[in-house]
Design a protein around this motif. Structure first.
Motif, PDB file in Angstrom:
ATOM      1  N   LYS A   5      19.580 -32.631  34.446  1.00 59.22           N
ATOM      2  CA  LYS A   5      20.393 -31.481  34.063  1.00 59.22           C
ATOM      3  C   LYS A   5      19.513 -30.323  33.593  1.00 59.22           C
ATOM      4  O   LYS A   5      19.804 -29.155  33.866  1.00 59.22           O
ATOM      5  CB  LYS A   5      21.385 -31.869  32.962  1.00 59.22           C
ATOM      6  CG  LYS A   5      22.328 -30.739  32.577  1.00 59.22           C
ATOM      7  CD  LYS A   5      23.390 -31.205  31.601  1.00 59.22           C
ATOM      8  CE  LYS A   5      24.426 -32.060  32.288  1.00 59.22           C
ATOM      9  NZ  LYS A   5      25.583 -32.352  31.393  1.00 59.22           N
ATOM     10  N   GLU A   6      18.430 -30.641  32.916  1.00 57.10           N
ATOM     11  CA  GLU A   6      17.502 -29.599  32.472  1.00 57.10           C
ATOM     12  C   GLU A   6      16.898 -28.867  33.668  1.00 57.10           C
ATOM     13  O   GLU A   6      16.774 -27.634  33.676  1.00 57.10           O
ATOM     14  CB  GLU A   6      16.398 -30.215  31.616  1.00 57.10           C
ATOM     15  CG  GLU A   6      15.477 -29.185  30.971  1.00 57.10           C
ATOM     16  CD  GLU A   6      14.465 -29.819  30.025  1.00 57.10           C
ATOM     17  OE1 GLU A   6      13.684 -29.079  29.414  1.00 57.10           O
ATOM     18  OE2 GLU A   6      14.465 -31.066  29.901  1.00 57.10           O
ATOM     19  N   LEU A   7      16.533 -29.623  34.715  1.00 62.49           N
ATOM     20  CA  LEU A   7      15.988 -29.011  35.922  1.00 62.49           C
ATOM     21  C   LEU A   7      17.039 -28.135  36.605  1.00 62.49           C
ATOM     22  O   LEU A   7      16.746 -27.009  37.042  1.00 62.49           O
ATOM     23  CB  LEU A   7      15.518 -30.102  36.887  1.00 62.49           C
ATOM     24  CG  LEU A   7      15.062 -29.622  38.275  1.00 62.49           C
ATOM     25  CD1 LEU A   7      13.794 -28.786  38.163  1.00 62.49           C
ATOM     26  CD2 LEU A   7      14.835 -30.811  39.208  1.00 62.49           C
ATOM     27  N   LEU A   8      18.276 -28.622  36.706  1.00 60.36           N
ATOM     28  CA  LEU A   8      19.343 -27.864  37.349  1.00 60.36           C
ATOM     29  C   LEU A   8      19.640 -26.571  36.586  1.00 60.36           C
ATOM     30  O   LEU A   8      19.890 -25.526  37.201  1.00 60.36           O
ATOM     31  CB  LEU A   8      20.608 -28.724  37.464  1.00 60.36           C
ATOM     32  CG  LEU A   8      20.490 -30.013  38.278  1.00 60.36           C
ATOM     33  CD1 LEU A   8      21.817 -30.763  38.279  1.00 60.36           C
ATOM     34  CD2 LEU A   8      20.042 -29.725  39.705  1.00 60.36           C
ATOM     35  N   CYS A   9      19.608 -26.643  35.256  1.00 61.17           N
ATOM     36  CA  CYS A   9      19.828 -25.441  34.448  1.00 61.17           C
ATOM     37  C   CYS A   9      18.717 -24.423  34.675  1.00 61.17           C
ATOM     38  O   CYS A   9      18.974 -23.213  34.773  1.00 61.17           O
ATOM     39  CB  CYS A   9      19.909 -25.813  32.971  1.00 61.17           C
ATOM     40  SG  CYS A   9      21.476 -26.543  32.457  1.00 61.17           S
ATOM     41  N   ALA A  10      17.487 -24.903  34.774  1.00 54.71           N
ATOM     42  CA  ALA A  10      16.356 -24.001  35.012  1.00 54.71           C
ATOM     43  C   ALA A  10      16.483 -23.339  36.378  1.00 54.71           C
ATOM     44  O   ALA A  10      16.217 -22.140  36.529  1.00 54.71           O
ATOM     45  CB  ALA A  10      15.043 -24.765  34.899  1.00 54.71           C
TER      46      ALA A  10
END
Length: 235
Positions: free
Chosen positions: A106-111
């Protein structure tokens, strides 16, 4: 690199020999070429994009992105790029919901969403909850061959005139007006008219002219950052 690779040059080849994976090509009438997919969810996404009236075109593996995430530069390739009839562009990631909810992913997708948003692009995640719609997919599979059957201008005018006069009409009524059920299926498949495709189609199904509302012209919802909860698309 941010800008999508034009036409059908993919930044990487999605369909390649891989043990234990089912991959293939979806014959897209809208794009006039086969679209590569590398999961059953991506295949379903192709089917929904193909028949979403607001989607002008869609392309797989469109661009490789480099952006900061977790203190380092991440390399990431979205699954699809969509261009809409209203002129907007957004990128799509297709992924099982359990993976979307993984904090690291999710952190990667948000970035990725932040990076694309800063450059004027939208970003949407599609999961099995948005894509696995059995009755809808069955109807789209049934309508797919009718994309090859094109109505002439007069045939389209006759059907549109009938719907404008009555606001809506049954599949049976329109088949009598047009001279064949084949013509009505083509009329629907090409986006001139809308039908409740989430339900079984029969001769009593009510058909209406396609609305210009963006919301009604997407056959799928999506998930957007930061929480990736399901929402209606309005690109």
């Amino acid at each position: 690199m941010l800008a999508p690779t034009r036409i059908h040059r993919r930044v990487r080849e999605p369909v390649s020999p891989s043990k234990g994976r089912v991959v293939g090509y979806y014959a897209s009438h809208k794009n006039q070429r086969p679209i590569g997919w590398e999961s059953q969810l991506e295949l379903k996404a192709c089917m929904l994009m193909e028949f979403s009236h607001q989607v002008k075109s869609y392309h797989e593996q469109p661009a490789t992105l480099y952006f900061p995430c977790k203190g380092r530069v991440c390399k990431y390739t979205p699954d699809f790029e969509i261009r809409t009839k209203s002129g907007s562009t957004f990128f799509v990631e297709v992924k099982p919901l359990v993976r979307v909810n993984n904090p690291r992913i999710k952190e990667l997708l948000c970035a990725a969403s932040d990076f694309l948003g800063e450059r004027g692009f939208g970003y949407v995640v599609l999961t099995e909850e948005e894509l696995i719609k059995p009755e809808l997919l069955r109807n789209l599979t049934m309508l797919k061959p009718y994309l090859l059957h094109r109505l002439n201008g007069d045939e389209i005018k006759i059907l549109k005139r009938s719907l404008k006069k009555n606001d809506a009409a049954s599949l049976e009524t329109l088949s009598k007006v047009s001279g064949s059920l084949k013509n009505v299926y083509s009329f629907i498949a090409h986006g001139h008219a809308s039908a409740p495709l989430a339900k079984p189609l029969d001769l009593d199904t009510e058909i209406s002219l396609t609305s210009e509302s963006n919301r009604e012209n997407f056959l799928f919802n999506g998930r957007v950052a930061p929480d990736f909860e399901q929402c209606e698309l309005s690109y």
